[in-house]
Design a protein around this motif. Structure first.
Motif, short mmCIF file in Angstrom:
data_model
loop_
_atom_site.label_atom_id
_atom_site.label_comp_id
_atom_site.label_asym_id
_atom_site.label_seq_id
_atom_site.Cartn_x
_atom_site.Cartn_y
_atom_site.Cartn_z
N VAL A 97 0.88 -1.17 0.00
CA VAL A 97 0.00 0.00 0.00
C VAL A 97 0.92 1.22 0.00
O VAL A 97 1.89 1.25 0.76
N ALA A 98 0.64 2.19 -0.86
CA ALA A 98 1.44 3.41 -0.89
C ALA A 98 0.52 4.62 -0.91
O ALA A 98 -0.62 4.55 -1.41
N THR A 99 1.02 5.72 -0.36
CA THR A 99 0.25 6.97 -0.33
C THR A 99 1.19 8.14 -0.65
O THR A 99 2.40 7.96 -0.71
N ARG A 100 0.62 9.33 -0.78
CA ARG A 100 1.46 10.53 -0.86
C ARG A 100 2.20 10.68 0.45
O ARG A 100 1.70 10.27 1.50
N ASP A 101 3.38 11.29 0.40
CA ASP A 101 4.17 11.40 1.64
C ASP A 101 3.52 12.32 2.67
O ASP A 101 3.84 12.26 3.85
N ASP A 102 2.55 13.13 2.23
CA ASP A 102 1.88 14.00 3.19
C ASP A 102 0.51 13.47 3.63
O ASP A 102 -0.27 14.18 4.27
N GLU A 146 0.33 5.08 -9.85
CA GLU A 146 1.04 6.12 -9.09
C GLU A 146 0.39 7.49 -9.25
O GLU A 146 0.53 8.37 -8.40
N LEU A 147 -0.31 7.68 -10.37
CA LEU A 147 -0.92 8.96 -10.65
C LEU A 147 -2.14 9.24 -9.77
O LEU A 147 -2.47 10.40 -9.49
N ALA A 148 -2.80 8.19 -9.31
CA ALA A 148 -4.07 8.36 -8.60
C ALA A 148 -3.98 9.24 -7.35
O ALA A 148 -4.79 10.16 -7.20
N PRO A 149 -3.00 9.02 -6.45
CA PRO A 149 -2.93 9.89 -5.27
C PRO A 149 -2.47 11.30 -5.61
O PRO A 149 -2.78 12.25 -4.89
N LEU A 150 -1.75 11.45 -6.71
CA LEU A 150 -1.21 12.77 -7.08
C LEU A 150 -2.29 13.67 -7.66
O LEU A 150 -2.19 14.90 -7.61
N THR A 151 -3.34 13.07 -8.21
CA THR A 151 -4.39 13.85 -8.84
C THR A 151 -5.64 13.96 -7.97
O THR A 151 -6.63 14.58 -8.37
N GLY A 152 -5.61 13.28 -6.81
CA GLY A 152 -6.78 13.32 -5.94
C GLY A 152 -7.81 12.25 -6.28
O GLY A 152 -8.89 12.21 -5.71
N LEU A 153 -7.49 11.37 -7.21
CA LEU A 153 -8.41 10.28 -7.54
C LEU A 153 -8.55 9.33 -6.35
O LEU A 153 -9.63 8.77 -6.12
N ASP A 159 -0.04 -1.59 -5.14
CA ASP A 159 0.74 -1.88 -6.36
C ASP A 159 1.98 -2.71 -6.03
O ASP A 159 2.35 -2.85 -4.86
N LEU A 160 2.61 -3.21 -7.07
CA LEU A 160 3.85 -3.96 -6.94
C LEU A 160 5.01 -3.00 -6.81
O LEU A 160 5.05 -1.96 -7.48
N VAL A 161 5.96 -3.35 -5.96
CA VAL A 161 7.16 -2.55 -5.77
C VAL A 161 8.35 -3.47 -5.85
O VAL A 161 8.33 -4.56 -5.27
N SER A 162 9.36 -3.07 -6.61
CA SER A 162 10.58 -3.86 -6.54
C SER A 162 11.74 -3.02 -6.03
O SER A 162 12.17 -3.17 -4.90
N THR A 163 12.26 -2.06 -6.80
CA THR A 163 13.34 -1.23 -6.27
C THR A 163 12.80 -0.06 -5.44
O THR A 163 13.52 0.50 -4.62
N ALA A 169 10.01 8.46 -7.38
CA ALA A 169 9.95 9.47 -8.44
C ALA A 169 8.63 10.23 -8.41
O ALA A 169 8.53 11.34 -8.92
N ASN A 170 7.60 9.61 -7.82
CA ASN A 170 6.29 10.25 -7.76
C ASN A 170 5.93 10.71 -6.34
O ASN A 170 4.76 10.94 -6.04
N ARG A 171 6.93 10.81 -5.49
CA ARG A 171 6.76 11.26 -4.10
C ARG A 171 5.71 10.46 -3.35
O ARG A 171 4.89 11.01 -2.61
N LEU A 172 5.75 9.14 -3.56
CA LEU A 172 4.84 8.27 -2.81
C LEU A 172 5.69 7.43 -1.85
O LEU A 172 6.87 7.20 -2.10
#
Ligand code: PRT
Ligand code: MG
Length: 213
Positions: A97-102, A146-153, A159-163, A169-172
């Motif tokens: 689970v990932a979110t915006r850093d704020d 990654e775009l969803a939290p940045l646009t307020g969607l 999502d999958l994370v490897s590195t 890069a998207n401040r998540l």
């Protein structure tokens, strides 16, 4: 004839060494060839190229005898009609689970607020949040989560994370780990009976070439 379903990219690349250990060499490179059926050095073995999410479907209905698919894809598919004899330990990553850093995820969970979650992996997300007793509204996406939290969607993504560099890069930020992911060998259950010997040999060769846990 034995038909093996693979997806282009990391799964194809990481399956090649296992095939090699089984004495099988694919005679064409999917990155340069336009063919969807690739011959091998074994006249009785061929590779078909399908979308990663279509591998379980091909194997389930016998369009391929066996295939290689991620645990993520298999959970979303449901696994009906598939024998899953082997974790190949390739294409490894994690579901998170990932979110915006704020965004204060912990506080939102604690307060019992409804959290909007965008994902391609609705089944995994549904199970995860149900197990935790967290109320979520799931929004199905087919890519660029990654775009969803940045646009307020959405407040969060699954999502999958490897590195971790795509999130960065998207401040998540990753706020929760759901499960470890790797790819598995899946076999059509009817083919396992009808082509028992050659399939057994192939499964055994893959097993010997797979690194131990
Ligand atoms: O890409 P395409 O739309 O064609 O298809 P696909 O995404 O279904 O296939 P593919 O080949 O990308 O993935 C096939 C399988 O590889 C998945 O089902 C996973 O089991 C596994 N896998 C392993 C991954 C990753 N690692 C991975 N990092 N699948 C996707 N990613 C993506 C992730 O979704 C995110 O966008 O890579 C990005 C994150 O990577 P990092 O390194 O920046 O963290
Ligand atoms: Mg991809």
């Amino acid at each position: 004839m034995i038909t093996l379903a693979l997806s282009k990219g990391r799964i194809f690349e990481e399956t090649l060494p296992l095939l090699k250990a089984a004495g099988i060499e694919v005679l064409e490179d999917p990155e340069t060839s336009r063919k969807l059926i690739l011959p091998t050095n074994r006249p009785d073995v061929r590779v078909v190229l399908v979308r990663a999410t279509d591998v379980p479907t091909y194997v389930q209905y016998g369009g391929a005898d066996l295939g290689v698919a991620g645990r993520d894809v298999l959970i979303e598919h449901g696994g009906a009609g598939l024998y899953q004899p082997l974790d190949l330990r390739i294409a490894r990553c994690r579901m998170s689970v990932a979110t915006r850093d704020d965004f204060d995820y912990a506080a939102a969970v604690k307060q019992g607020s409804r959290i909007r979650v965008a994902t391609k992996y609705t089944e995994i997300a549904r199970q995860h949040f149900a197990d935790k007793g967290v109320h979520v509204d799931l929004i199905k996406l087919y890519g660029s989560m990654e775009l969803a939290p940045l646009t307020g969607l959405a407040d969060a993504i699954v999502d999958l994370v490897s590195t971790g560099s795509t999130l960065k890069a998207n401040r998540l930020v990753e706020v929760e780990h759901i499960m470890e992911i790797s790819s598995r060998l899946v076999v059509n259950q009817a083919a396992l009976k009808l082509k028992r010997e050659p399939l057994r040999q192939l499964i055994d060769a893959f097993a010997s070439a797979t690194p131990a846990a």
